[in-house]
Design an enzyme around this catalytic site. Structure first.
Site, PDB file in Angstrom:
ATOM      1  CB  CYS A  52      -0.914  -0.011   1.223  1.00  0.00           C
ATOM      2  SG  CYS A  52      -2.018   1.408   1.284  1.00  0.00           S
ATOM      3  CB  CYS A  56      -1.211   3.673   8.198  1.00  0.00           C
ATOM      4  SG  CYS A  56      -2.295   4.325   6.899  1.00  0.00           S
ATOM      5  CB  CYS A  59      -0.683  -0.423   8.269  1.00  0.00           C
ATOM      6  SG  CYS A  59      -1.518  -1.613   7.191  1.00  0.00           S
ATOM      7  CB  CYS A  96     -15.341  -7.001   6.894  1.00  0.00           C
ATOM      8  SG  CYS A  96     -16.658  -6.845   8.082  1.00  0.00           S
ATOM      9  CB  CYS A 127     -18.391  -4.674   5.723  1.00  0.00           C
ATOM     10  SG  CYS A 127     -17.389  -3.281   6.298  1.00  0.00           S
ATOM     11  CB  CYS A 187     -17.879   0.215   9.577  1.00  0.00           C
ATOM     12  SG  CYS A 187     -16.769  -0.627  10.721  1.00  0.00           S
ATOM     13  NE  ARG A 265     -17.099  -5.427  14.099  1.00  0.00           N
ATOM     14  CZ  ARG A 265     -17.433  -4.565  13.143  1.00  0.00           C
ATOM     15  NH1 ARG A 265     -16.550  -3.740  12.668  1.00  0.00           N
ATOM     16  NH2 ARG A 265     -18.653  -4.566  12.645  1.00  0.00           N
TER      17      ARG A 265
HETATM   18  N1  SAM Z   1      -6.567   0.492   3.274  1.00  0.00           N
HETATM   19  C1  SAM Z   1      -7.837   0.693   3.856  1.00  0.00           C
HETATM   20  C2  SAM Z   1      -7.850   1.804   4.855  1.00  0.00           C
HETATM   21  O1  SAM Z   1      -6.833   2.111   5.412  1.00  0.00           O
HETATM   22  O2  SAM Z   1      -8.937   2.351   5.081  1.00  0.00           O
HETATM   23  C3  SAM Z   1      -8.408  -0.541   4.465  1.00  0.00           C
HETATM   24  C4  SAM Z   1      -7.591  -1.498   5.288  1.00  0.00           C
HETATM   25  S1  SAM Z   1      -6.902  -0.910   6.839  1.00  0.00           S
HETATM   26  C5  SAM Z   1      -5.869  -2.260   7.244  1.00  0.00           C
HETATM   27  C6  SAM Z   1      -8.265  -0.899   7.979  1.00  0.00           C
HETATM   28  C7  SAM Z   1      -8.009  -0.496   9.399  1.00  0.00           C
HETATM   29  O3  SAM Z   1      -7.366  -1.550  10.090  1.00  0.00           O
HETATM   30  C8  SAM Z   1      -7.135   0.697   9.679  1.00  0.00           C
HETATM   31  O4  SAM Z   1      -7.794   1.923   9.512  1.00  0.00           O
HETATM   32  C9  SAM Z   1      -6.754   0.486  11.126  1.00  0.00           C
HETATM   33  O5  SAM Z   1      -7.671   1.128  11.990  1.00  0.00           O
HETATM   34  C10 SAM Z   1      -6.837  -1.035  11.295  1.00  0.00           C
HETATM   35  N2  SAM Z   1      -5.495  -1.596  11.529  1.00  0.00           N
HETATM   36  C11 SAM Z   1      -4.537  -1.791  10.604  1.00  0.00           C
HETATM   37  N3  SAM Z   1      -3.417  -2.295  11.170  1.00  0.00           N
HETATM   38  C12 SAM Z   1      -3.671  -2.407  12.488  1.00  0.00           C
HETATM   39  C13 SAM Z   1      -2.899  -2.848  13.608  1.00  0.00           C
HETATM   40  N4  SAM Z   1      -1.631  -3.257  13.481  1.00  0.00           N
HETATM   41  N5  SAM Z   1      -3.483  -2.851  14.834  1.00  0.00           N
HETATM   42  C14 SAM Z   1      -4.750  -2.442  14.980  1.00  0.00           C
HETATM   43  N6  SAM Z   1      -5.528  -2.005  13.957  1.00  0.00           N
HETATM   44  C15 SAM Z   1      -4.996  -1.988  12.731  1.00  0.00           C
HETATM   45 FE1  SF4 Z   2      -2.754   1.145   3.442  1.00  0.00          FE
HETATM   46 FE2  SF4 Z   2      -2.604  -0.085   5.798  1.00  0.00          FE
HETATM   47 FE3  SF4 Z   2      -2.940   2.537   5.712  1.00  0.00          FE
HETATM   48 FE4  SF4 Z   2      -4.957   0.916   4.920  1.00  0.00          FE
HETATM   49  S1  SF4 Z   2      -4.107   1.084   6.973  1.00  0.00           S
HETATM   50  S2  SF4 Z   2      -4.227   2.758   3.882  1.00  0.00           S
HETATM   51  S3  SF4 Z   2      -3.760  -0.767   4.024  1.00  0.00           S
HETATM   52  S4  SF4 Z   2      -1.125   1.403   4.960  1.00  0.00           S
END
Ligand code: SAM
Ligand code: SF4
Ligand code: DTB
Length: 330
Positions: A52, A56, A59, A96, A127, A187, A265
């Site tokens: 990606c 973030c 992530c 989801c 979802c 959500c 949740r």
């Molecule tokens: N890329 C899309 C986005 O960011 O909206 C969808 C997937 S992203 C993985 C969805 C959510 O997963 C993130 O907004 C975050 O809140 C949660 N998430 C991702 N990695 C995480 C982690 N290591 N621990 C807890 N929550 C996590």
């Molecule tokens: Fe990309 Fe992970 Fe951020 Fe979602 S949470 S936008 S998958 S880097």
């Protein structure tokens, strides 16, 4: 449609209550707005993993992280449908589908629309979480029957830039507006334990509760510390930075009180929570979980442990929240 009048000061006042008073109040709100002892069950599938463009800090799927995750292409529809059937057979109500994208490309839309329609035809709520959407993409997903769109604000507006620099808090709100305008349910929640302050947690919940329409579903994730991510490494190196369990419970309780009609949740991070901690979170108003052994790229508490937990606590699955789906397969 009511707009909550919660101020940050009033929300901070809730956080400051003695724990037992706070949880008792949250529980009272819970049982007047939701069936007691019922928990909504959702199952996650990563339909496009890794690579990606966003940064973030939590992530594993960010191209900026060094988590060692291999980037995959969009999963084919039969694999998605097999996972959806398995989720349904295991008793889940909502499926989801998550993609590691900043935003979907228009060329991906036909496949996504097809997945939504096919998963819905199985009788599951649908979802997706695909990153930012245009008006047209939101409308196409909604027309295909997508019930919910997950798009988290993740943290307070003030803390946002410490976690993500490749998009703004306002970008998130703009996509949420498009999702609403297209008629889908929202959500939206975030992650606790990313080094944020109490004031950030107050501001994060305030941002959710004072949206023109609060999210129908509010995922509260505890940071899953993944090696190779900025925030995951920090938590591995400084374990004391982990959010205190009681502070997490307080946050659940405050969310329940200020968003009484929303499903809250208990999302990522359950795998490292004790049964007692989860019981406290349910007492404080959490009424949804992710089922199964996996979240997106990390493990989840899983079927056997959850079945035992539900048995011990006397919890039952909640029936689906969306209108019943007609059998379109016939
Ligand atoms: N890329 C899309 C986005 O960011 O909206 C969808 C997937 S992203 C993985 C969805 C959510 O997963 C993130 O907004 C975050 O809140 C949660 N998430 C991702 N990695 C995480 C982690 N290591 N621990 C807890 N929550 C996590
Ligand atoms: Fe990309 Fe992970 Fe951020 Fe979602 S949470 S936008 S998958 S880097
Ligand atoms: C949400 O708030 N939590 C889910 C879902 N929305 C998409 C994702 C949790 C991901 C946890 C880390 C992982 O498995 O990669």
């Amino acid at each position: 449609m009511t707009t909550p009048l919660w101020t940050q000061a009033a929300i901070a006042g809730l956080f400051d209550l003695p724990l037992l008073d706070l949880v008792a109040r949250a529980h009272a709100v819970h049982v007047t707005h939701h069936p007691a002892n019922r928990v909504q069950l959702s199952t996650l599938l990563s339909i496009k993993t890794g690579g990606c463009a966003e940064d973030c800090g939590y992530c594993s799927q960010s191209a900026h992280a060094e988590s060692g995750l291999k980037a995959d292409k969009l999963m084919d529809r039969d694999t998605v449908l097999a996972a959806a059937r398995a989720a349904k057979a295991a008793g889940s109500h909502r499926f989801c589908m998550g993609a590691a994208w900043r935003e979907p490309k228009d060329r991906d839309m036909p496949a996504l629309v097809d997945m939504v329609a096919e998963v819905k035809a199985l009788g599951l709520e649908t979802c997706m979480t695909l990153g930012m959407l245009t008006d047209d993409q939101a409308r196409r997903l909604s027309d295909a029957g997508l019930d919910y769109y997950n798009h988290n604000i993740d943290t307070s507006p003030e803390n946002y830039g410490n976690v993500i620099t490749t998009r703004t808090f306002q970008d998130r709100l703009d996509t949420l507006d498009r999702v609403r305008a297209a008629g889908m349910r929202v959500c939206c929640g975030g992650i606790l334990g990313m080094g944020e302050s109490r004031a950030d947690r107050v501001s994060f919940l305030h941002a959710l509760a004072t949206m023109p329409v609060p999210p129908e579903s509010v995922p509260l994730n505890a940071l899953v510390p993944i090696r190779g991510t900025v925030l995951g490494d920090l938590l591995h190196d400084v374990p004391s930075a982990r959010i205190d369990d009681i502070e997490f419970v307080r946050t659940v309780a405050v969310a329940r009180i200020i968003m009484p009609a929303s499903i809250v949740r208990l999302s990522a991070g359950r795998e490292s929570m004790s049964d007692t901690m989860q019981a406290l979170c349910f007492m404080a108003g959490a009424n949804s979980i992710f089922t199964g052994d996996r979240l997106l790229t990390t493990g989840n508490a899983g079927g056997d442990r959850d079945a035992a937990l539900f048995g011990k606590l006397g919890l039952l699955p909640m029936e689906g929240m969306a209108e019943p789906v007609e059998s379109e397969a016939a």
